[in-house]
Design an enzyme around this catalytic site. Structure first.
Site, short mmCIF file in Angstrom:
data_model
loop_
_atom_site.label_atom_id
_atom_site.label_comp_id
_atom_site.label_asym_id
_atom_site.label_seq_id
_atom_site.Cartn_x
_atom_site.Cartn_y
_atom_site.Cartn_z
N GLU B 35 0.83 -1.21 0.00
CA GLU B 35 0.00 0.00 0.00
C GLU B 35 0.86 1.26 0.00
OE1 GLU B 35 -2.99 -0.28 -0.56
OE2 GLU B 35 -3.67 -2.22 0.13
N GLU B 64 -5.18 4.62 -0.75
CA GLU B 64 -4.12 3.66 -0.43
C GLU B 64 -3.53 3.93 0.95
OE1 GLU B 64 -4.03 1.20 -2.20
OE2 GLU B 64 -4.36 1.68 -4.29
N HIS B 67 -5.65 2.36 3.37
CA HIS B 67 -5.39 0.91 3.42
C HIS B 67 -4.13 0.64 4.23
CE1 HIS B 67 -7.72 0.31 -0.61
NE2 HIS B 67 -8.48 0.74 0.37
N GLU B 135 -2.17 -2.91 -9.20
CA GLU B 135 -3.41 -3.28 -8.51
C GLU B 135 -3.63 -4.79 -8.59
OE1 GLU B 135 -5.24 -1.41 -6.66
OE2 GLU B 135 -4.38 0.53 -7.15
N GLU B 165 -8.82 -3.33 -4.55
CA GLU B 165 -7.83 -3.43 -5.63
C GLU B 165 -8.53 -3.68 -6.96
OE1 GLU B 165 -4.91 -2.72 -4.69
OE2 GLU B 165 -4.94 -3.17 -2.57
N HIS B 168 -10.05 -0.40 -8.06
CA HIS B 168 -9.02 0.54 -8.52
C HIS B 168 -8.51 0.16 -9.91
CE1 HIS B 168 -7.95 1.87 -4.15
NE2 HIS B 168 -9.13 2.28 -4.55
#
Lengths: 75, 189
Positions: B35, B64, B67, B135, B165, B168
């Site tokens: 991340e 991110e 995360h 990703e 992910e 994204h």
């Protein structure tokens, strides 16, 4: 509709040291099949449901581990 | 500038004291596809990417960090009350000798984070394709960690992160579609 997992059968040698995994699988999430999200896609009914799935749209949800996993498969 | 909201993006619950899992999770903290690498990559690329997709890189780069915070919480919870003996058994003896229970930006093998994990080519398509690949690699890393973890509550949070992910990746694909679009051509819907 696409499937979220794909399966393949690797070559099994009679001399493999470990018990063979006959079917292997890998994840093919929905983003692979969408170039651009179309407008107006149906959303989850409640915000909590969306949070628990990690996305607002059921069509973009990718389950893991494979809910249809069998004992002879490896993710 | 950022506003900080003092809560996690998604709740993090850990059922078992399992320092070994922390050793694996650190891959998503300071690993090549972790991340931190993701956040720094996107927030750095946004300066030189066409303005149509700057906002996207800004938003995803920011997420991110959210995360990263979740991963940090997991690692902290898994190790904070472990004895040196337990840490040693979990393969974290070297980490304890160097850092006590402090978190460190390193991968699961103990290699420290390096800026070489992050590419910045300056070509919008090359950069976005790298982001898509990043990703997918992060998604795969989550899968391998889930496969090794039998903590249902921790796995719940990891599945959330894995789904992000996926989303994204789709957004970066859309960014490519936006950039390759023929602007002058008439579109009929």
């Amino acid at each position: 509709m696409f499937s979220q997992f794909k399966y393949w059968e690797p070559y099994i040698s009679p001399f493999d040291p470990c018990p063979p995994i006959r079917v292997k699988s890998y994840s093919t999430p929905p983003n692979l099949y969408i170039n651009f999200q179309p407008p107006g896609m149906p959303q989850f009914k409640t915000p909590k449901q969306a949070l628990l799935h990690g996305t607002l749209w059921p069509d973009l949800y990718s389950p893991y581990p494979n809910p249809a996993k069998r004992g002879d498969q490896l993710e | 500038m950022w506003y900080y909201e003092k809560k996690l993006q998604y709740p993090v619950k850990v059922r078992d004291c399992n320092p070994r899992l922390a050793k694996y999770l650190i891959e998503q903290y300071g690993g090549a596809d972790g991340e931190l690498a993701a956040a720094l990559r996107y927030l750095n690329q946004r300066y030189t990417i066409p303005d149509k997709v700057v906002g996207l890189l800004n938003d995803i780069g920011t997420e991110e960090f959210a995360h990263l915070e979740m991963i940090a919480t997991m690692v902290y919870k898994l190790t904070k009350d472990a004895t040196p003996e337990q840490l040693k058994e979990a393969g974290l003896g070297a980490h304890y000798a160097n850092h006590d229970r402090a978190l460190f930006y390193q991968n699961a093998a103990g290699d420290p984070f390096t800026a070489t994990y992050i590419q910045a080519k300056g070509d919008p398509i090359a950069d976005l394709y790298e982001d898509i690949a990043a990703e997918e690699k992060a998604r795969a890393t989550y899968q391998w960690i889930i496969n090794m973890s039998d903590d249902p509550e921790l796995n719940d949070s990891l599945k959330f992160l894995r789904e992000r992910e996926v989303i994204h990746s789709l957004r970066f694909r859309e960014a490519v579609e936006i950039l390759k679009d023929e602007r002058d051509r008439k579109k009929i819907f």
